[in-house]
Design a protein around this motif. Structure first.
Motif, PDB file in Angstrom:
ATOM      1  N   VAL A   1       0.839  -1.213   0.000  1.00  0.00           N
ATOM      2  CA  VAL A   1       0.000   0.000   0.000  1.00  0.00           C
ATOM      3  C   VAL A   1       0.867   1.254   0.000  1.00  0.00           C
ATOM      4  O   VAL A   1       0.599   2.205  -0.745  1.00  0.00           O
ATOM      5  CB  VAL A   1      -0.958  -0.004   1.209  1.00  0.00           C
ATOM      6  N   GLU A   2       1.909   1.281   0.823  1.00  0.00           N
ATOM      7  CA  GLU A   2       2.772   2.467   0.883  1.00  0.00           C
ATOM      8  C   GLU A   2       3.531   2.661  -0.429  1.00  0.00           C
ATOM      9  O   GLU A   2       3.729   3.798  -0.875  1.00  0.00           O
ATOM     10  CB  GLU A   2       3.737   2.346   2.054  1.00  0.00           C
ATOM     11  N   PHE A   3       3.952   1.576  -1.055  1.00  0.00           N
ATOM     12  CA  PHE A   3       4.646   1.680  -2.336  1.00  0.00           C
ATOM     13  C   PHE A   3       3.708   2.229  -3.419  1.00  0.00           C
ATOM     14  O   PHE A   3       4.087   3.111  -4.194  1.00  0.00           O
ATOM     15  CB  PHE A   3       5.184   0.313  -2.761  1.00  0.00           C
ATOM     16  N   ILE A   4       2.480   1.729  -3.454  1.00  0.00           N
ATOM     17  CA  ILE A   4       1.505   2.215  -4.438  1.00  0.00           C
ATOM     18  C   ILE A   4       1.217   3.697  -4.206  1.00  0.00           C
ATOM     19  O   ILE A   4       1.158   4.495  -5.150  1.00  0.00           O
ATOM     20  CB  ILE A   4       0.200   1.397  -4.368  1.00  0.00           C
ATOM     21  N   GLY A   5       1.014   4.086  -2.941  1.00  0.00           N
ATOM     22  CA  GLY A   5       0.742   5.488  -2.622  1.00  0.00           C
ATOM     23  C   GLY A   5       1.875   6.399  -3.052  1.00  0.00           C
ATOM     24  O   GLY A   5       1.641   7.479  -3.624  1.00  0.00           O
ATOM     25  N   ALA A   6       3.119   5.982  -2.801  1.00  0.00           N
ATOM     26  CA  ALA A   6       4.278   6.777  -3.201  1.00  0.00           C
ATOM     27  C   ALA A   6       4.370   6.879  -4.721  1.00  0.00           C
ATOM     28  O   ALA A   6       4.665   7.954  -5.262  1.00  0.00           O
ATOM     29  CB  ALA A   6       5.557   6.155  -2.636  1.00  0.00           C
ATOM     30  N   ALA A   7       4.115   5.776  -5.424  1.00  0.00           N
ATOM     31  CA  ALA A   7       4.198   5.772  -6.890  1.00  0.00           C
ATOM     32  C   ALA A   7       3.152   6.696  -7.507  1.00  0.00           C
ATOM     33  O   ALA A   7       3.432   7.406  -8.481  1.00  0.00           O
ATOM     34  CB  ALA A   7       4.010   4.346  -7.412  1.00  0.00           C
TER      35      ALA A   7
ATOM     36  N   SER B   1       7.451  11.691  -1.882  1.00  0.00           N
ATOM     37  CA  SER B   1       6.362  10.756  -2.149  1.00  0.00           C
ATOM     38  C   SER B   1       6.363   9.614  -1.140  1.00  0.00           C
ATOM     39  O   SER B   1       5.315   9.256  -0.588  1.00  0.00           O
ATOM     40  CB  SER B   1       6.488  10.184  -3.566  1.00  0.00           C
ATOM     41  N   LEU B   2       7.547   9.055  -0.875  1.00  0.00           N
ATOM     42  CA  LEU B   2       7.663   7.956   0.077  1.00  0.00           C
ATOM     43  C   LEU B   2       7.326   8.413   1.486  1.00  0.00           C
ATOM     44  O   LEU B   2       6.574   7.738   2.209  1.00  0.00           O
ATOM     45  CB  LEU B   2       9.085   7.385   0.036  1.00  0.00           C
TER      46      LEU B   2
ATOM     47  N   PRO C   1      -6.497  16.964  -7.207  1.00  0.00           N
ATOM     48  CA  PRO C   1      -7.277  15.747  -6.942  1.00  0.00           C
ATOM     49  C   PRO C   1      -6.393  14.533  -6.647  1.00  0.00           C
ATOM     50  O   PRO C   1      -6.738  13.722  -5.789  1.00  0.00           O
ATOM     51  CB  PRO C   1      -8.082  15.546  -8.235  1.00  0.00           C
ATOM     52  N   LEU C   2      -5.274  14.412  -7.358  1.00  0.00           N
ATOM     53  CA  LEU C   2      -4.418  13.237  -7.193  1.00  0.00           C
ATOM     54  C   LEU C   2      -3.867  13.136  -5.777  1.00  0.00           C
ATOM     55  O   LEU C   2      -3.943  12.073  -5.139  1.00  0.00           O
ATOM     56  CB  LEU C   2      -3.260  13.285  -8.200  1.00  0.00           C
ATOM     57  N   ILE C   3      -3.315  14.239  -5.263  1.00  0.00           N
ATOM     58  CA  ILE C   3      -2.758  14.237  -3.906  1.00  0.00           C
ATOM     59  C   ILE C   3      -3.860  14.050  -2.875  1.00  0.00           C
ATOM     60  O   ILE C   3      -3.736  13.246  -1.934  1.00  0.00           O
ATOM     61  CB  ILE C   3      -1.980  15.537  -3.630  1.00  0.00           C
ATOM     62  N   ASN C   4      -4.957  14.779  -3.036  1.00  0.00           N
ATOM     63  CA  ASN C   4      -6.057  14.687  -2.082  1.00  0.00           C
ATOM     64  C   ASN C   4      -6.624  13.277  -1.987  1.00  0.00           C
ATOM     65  O   ASN C   4      -6.751  12.704  -0.899  1.00  0.00           O
ATOM     66  CB  ASN C   4      -7.176  15.662  -2.469  1.00  0.00           C
ATOM     67  N   ILE C   5      -6.973  12.710  -3.114  1.00  0.00           N
ATOM     68  CA  ILE C   5      -7.608  11.392  -3.131  1.00  0.00           C
ATOM     69  C   ILE C   5      -6.644  10.316  -2.640  1.00  0.00           C
ATOM     70  O   ILE C   5      -7.030   9.427  -1.865  1.00  0.00           O
ATOM     71  CB  ILE C   5      -8.128  11.057  -4.543  1.00  0.00           C
ATOM     72  N   THR C   6      -5.384  10.382  -3.082  1.00  0.00           N
ATOM     73  CA  THR C   6      -4.399   9.376  -2.662  1.00  0.00           C
ATOM     74  C   THR C   6      -4.167   9.416  -1.159  1.00  0.00           C
ATOM     75  O   THR C   6      -4.176   8.370  -0.487  1.00  0.00           O
ATOM     76  CB  THR C   6      -3.055   9.589  -3.388  1.00  0.00           C
ATOM     77  N   VAL C   7      -3.967  10.611  -0.614  1.00  0.00           N
ATOM     78  CA  VAL C   7      -3.737  10.739   0.827  1.00  0.00           C
ATOM     79  C   VAL C   7      -4.963  10.275   1.613  1.00  0.00           C
ATOM     80  O   VAL C   7      -4.834   9.568   2.624  1.00  0.00           O
ATOM     81  CB  VAL C   7      -3.375  12.200   1.189  1.00  0.00           C
ATOM     82  N   MET C   8      -6.164  10.638   1.163  1.00  0.00           N
ATOM     83  CA  MET C   8      -7.384  10.208   1.848  1.00  0.00           C
ATOM     84  C   MET C   8      -7.517   8.689   1.847  1.00  0.00           C
ATOM     85  O   MET C   8      -7.856   8.082   2.869  1.00  0.00           O
ATOM     86  CB  MET C   8      -8.612  10.858   1.208  1.00  0.00           C
ATOM     87  N   LEU C   9      -7.250   8.071   0.695  1.00  0.00           N
ATOM     88  CA  LEU C   9      -7.350   6.610   0.611  1.00  0.00           C
ATOM     89  C   LEU C   9      -6.322   5.929   1.508  1.00  0.00           C
ATOM     90  O   LEU C   9      -6.602   4.902   2.139  1.00  0.00           O
ATOM     91  CB  LEU C   9      -7.185   6.149  -0.834  1.00  0.00           C
ATOM     92  N   LEU C  10      -5.117   6.489   1.588  1.00  0.00           N
ATOM     93  CA  LEU C  10      -4.091   5.934   2.469  1.00  0.00           C
ATOM     94  C   LEU C  10      -4.514   6.051   3.932  1.00  0.00           C
ATOM     95  O   LEU C  10      -4.335   5.110   4.718  1.00  0.00           O
ATOM     96  CB  LEU C  10      -2.759   6.666   2.249  1.00  0.00           C
TER      97      LEU C  10
END
Length: 444
Positions: free
Chosen positions: A138-144, A163-164, A195-204
Motif C-alpha cells: 500500500v505504501e509503495f503504491i501510494g508513493a508511486a 512521495s515515500l 485531486p491526485l494528492i487529495n484522493i491518494t492521501v485520503m485513501l491511504l
C-alpha cells in the motif's frame, strides 16, 4: 538470574508499553544528534522527545517544521519512527524476527495478539506476515501515485523522497509532512485543489485507519458481506458514516465560498483527516467554532482496532450507541447485525469513554490555565494529542515545557491505549471472584 526470571513474567501489556517507551527514548537520542537537525549544536532533549513521541505515537504534532528544521537524516529517523509506531512496536519486532528465520514462542504470540487487537492467538504469525505485506504494498503504491506531482514540484530525487515520506505518514495516520519547503507549517494547503494528492492521501488514511483485521476479513470473504464478523461490519459502517456526514456538514456549512471542485475536495479531506491523520488542506484556525467542535469529536473517536490509528476507536463508539439503542428499546442486552454484544465489551467501552473525556478535558483545562489561552483552542489541542491526530490551531509551538509534557503523556496514552496502561499496572493483582451484595441505583 533474578532479572531473567522477572523478564519472563512480564505481562503482554507491560511489554507493549516498554516497547513504545524504548522506541521513543531511542528516537529522542538520535534526533538530538547534530546530524539530525539543520541548526548547529543539535536539538534540546525536550524538543527531541516531543518529536519522537509524536512520530512513534503517529500523532503529527510538531514544535519545529519537519522540512525546515530537520535534516534529511533527521527526516529519515522520523519516518522510521512513524513506520514502527504505525505497525506497532511489538509487530515490528516480531516482523524482524520472522524475516530472520527465528521461531516465535507462545509468550511472543500472546503479546502480539494484544498489540494488534487480534481475536485469536491462532494464526497470529500468518496475520503478522499479512500486515507486513499489506503495509509495504500500500505504501509503495501510494508513493508511486503521488510521485509525478512531487517530482514536478521538487525535482526527481526530492520528489521521490517526498512521495515515500508522505505515503508512509498518511498510511500510518501520522500527519507529518515536508511541505515546509514551500511554507513552514503549511501541511498540504498548497495542494488543496490537486485531486491526485487529495484522493491518494485520503485513501491511504482510510486504508490504514480501518485496520488490518478488517482487511483480512475482506481478503478472506471478498464481497460476501454477510460472512464478515460483527466487528468488521461495525468498523466499515461507522467509518462510512463518520466520513460522509461531516463532509456534507462542511460542504454546506463551512466552505460555501469555494469553487465547486475545490469545495468537494476540501470538505472530504477535512472529514477524513481528523480520523487521527493530521494533514490539512485549509487553515483550520479560520474555521467556524461549530466546525472545530465537529472535528474535535472526530479526533476523539479516531480509527479502528488493529489499525495504524489512535483515538477511542470506532468500535467503542459503535458499542456505546448500540447499548443506548438497547436501553431506548428496553432490550435486556445490546446487539448489532443480528449478534449480541458481550457485557465486558460494553464495560470496556464505557471505561474508555470516561478515561478519554477526563484526560481530554483535564489536559485542556490545565494548558488553558498555564498558557492563558482560550479553552476551545486548548481542548482542540488535547483532543488532537490523545486522539493521536496532529491537527493544531497553531498553538503547539508557543506552549511551555509543562504543557508540552502534558501533550507528550496524552499522545503516549492515546497510542498505547488506556486499558493497556491499567492492565499493565494491575497485571499482578489477584483476581477476586467474590461479589458484593447488589442494590438498585436509579440513573437518568
Amino acid at each position: 538470574m533474578k532479572v531473567i526470571h522477572k523478564t519472563k513474567h512480564l505481562s503482554s501489556f507491560r511489554i507493549i508499553i516498554s516497547g513504545f517507551a524504548l522506541m521513543i527514548i531511542t528516537g529522542s537520542i538520535l534526533l538530538m544528534l547534530p546530524v539530525s537537525s539543520r541548526p548547529e549544536g543539535g536539538t534540546p532533549f525536550f524538543d527531541a522527545l516531543f518529536t519522537a513521541t509524536s512520530a512513534v505515537c503517529v500523532t503529527g504534532l510538531v514544535i519545529h517544521d519537519t522540512a525546515a528544521y530537520w535534516s534529511e537524516f533527521g527526516q529519515l529517523i522520523i519516518m522510521l519512527l512513524i513506520q514502527a509506531g504505525g505497525m506497532g512496536i511489538v509487530t515490528t519486532a516480531v516482523s524482524l524476527a520472522i524475516m530472520s528465520g527465528r521461531k516465535i514462542n507462545l509468550m511472543q504470540r500472546r503479546t502480539l495478539q494484544e498489540a494488534i487487537s487480534a481475536r485469536h492467538i491462532g494464526g497470529i504469525v500468518r496475520l503478522t506476515v499479512f500486515i507486513i505485506k499489506t503495509t509495504i504494498i500500500v505504501e509503495f503504491i501510494g508513493a508511486a501515485v503521488m510521485s509525478p506531482v512531487f517530482i514536478k514540484n521538487f525535482g526527481i530525487l526530492k520528489g521521490i523522497w517526498y512521495s515515500l515520506f508522505h505515503s508512509v505518514s498518511a498510511f500510518c495516520n501520522a500527519g507529518f509532512d515536508l511541505m515546509g519547503a514551500k511554507e513552514p507549517f503549511s501541511s498540504l494547503t498548497a495542494f488543496a485543489e490537486n485531486p491526485l494528492i487529495n484522493i491518494t492521501v485520503m485513501l491511504l488514511i482510510i486504508t490504514g485507519g480501518i485496520g488490518f483485521l478488517t482487511w483480512e476479513d475482506i481478503r478472506i470473504n471478498k464481497f460476501r458481506i454477510k460472512k464478515y464478523s460483527m466487528q468488521s461490519k461495525m468498523i466499515l459502517t461507522v467509518t462510512a458514516i463518520l466520513i460522509i456526514v461531516p463532509a456534507i456538514y462542511f460542504y454546506f456549512g463551512e466552505y460555501t465560498d469555494m469553487p465547486q471542485e475545490k469545495r468537494v475536495l476540501v470538505s472530504l479531506f477535512q472529514s477524513v483527516t481528523p480520523r487521527t491523520a493530521g494533514f490539512n488542506t485549509v487553515d483550520l484556525s479560520e474555521m467556524r467554532s461549530d466546525s472545530k467542535a465537529v472535528m474535535t469529536v472526530l479526533m476523539l473517536i479516531g480509527g479502528s482496532p488493529g489499525s495504524t490509528a489512535g483515538g477511542m476507536k470506532t468500535t467503542t463508539a459503535a458499542v456505546l450507541i448500540c447499548c443506548a439503542v438497547s436501553v431506548f428499546r428496553r432490550h435486556e442486552s445490546a446487539g448489532c447485525f443480528g449478534r449480541r454484544i458481550p457485557a465486558d465489551a460494553i464495560y470496556r467501552a464505557a471505561t474508555i469513554l470516561v478515561m478519554y473525556l477526563a484526560l481530554f478535558f483535564g489536559g485542556g483545562l490545565i494548558i488553558s490555565r498555564l498558557e492563558a489561552l482560550p479553552i476551545g483552542e486548548c481542548l482542540f489541542e488535547t483532543a488532537s494529542a490523545i486522539g493521536t491526530v496532529g491537527l493544531s490551531l497553531g498553538i503547539t509551538t508557543s506552549l511551555g515545557t509543562v504543557s508540552r509534557i502534558i501533550l507528550i503523556l496524552l499522545m503516549f496514552f492515546g497510542r498505547v491505549g488506556g486499558l493497556t496502561l491499567i492492565f499493565a499496572a494491575l497485571s499482578n493483582k489477584t483476581k477476586i471472584n467474590s461479589q458484593l451484595p447488589q442494590e438498585q441505583v436509579t440513573v437518568g
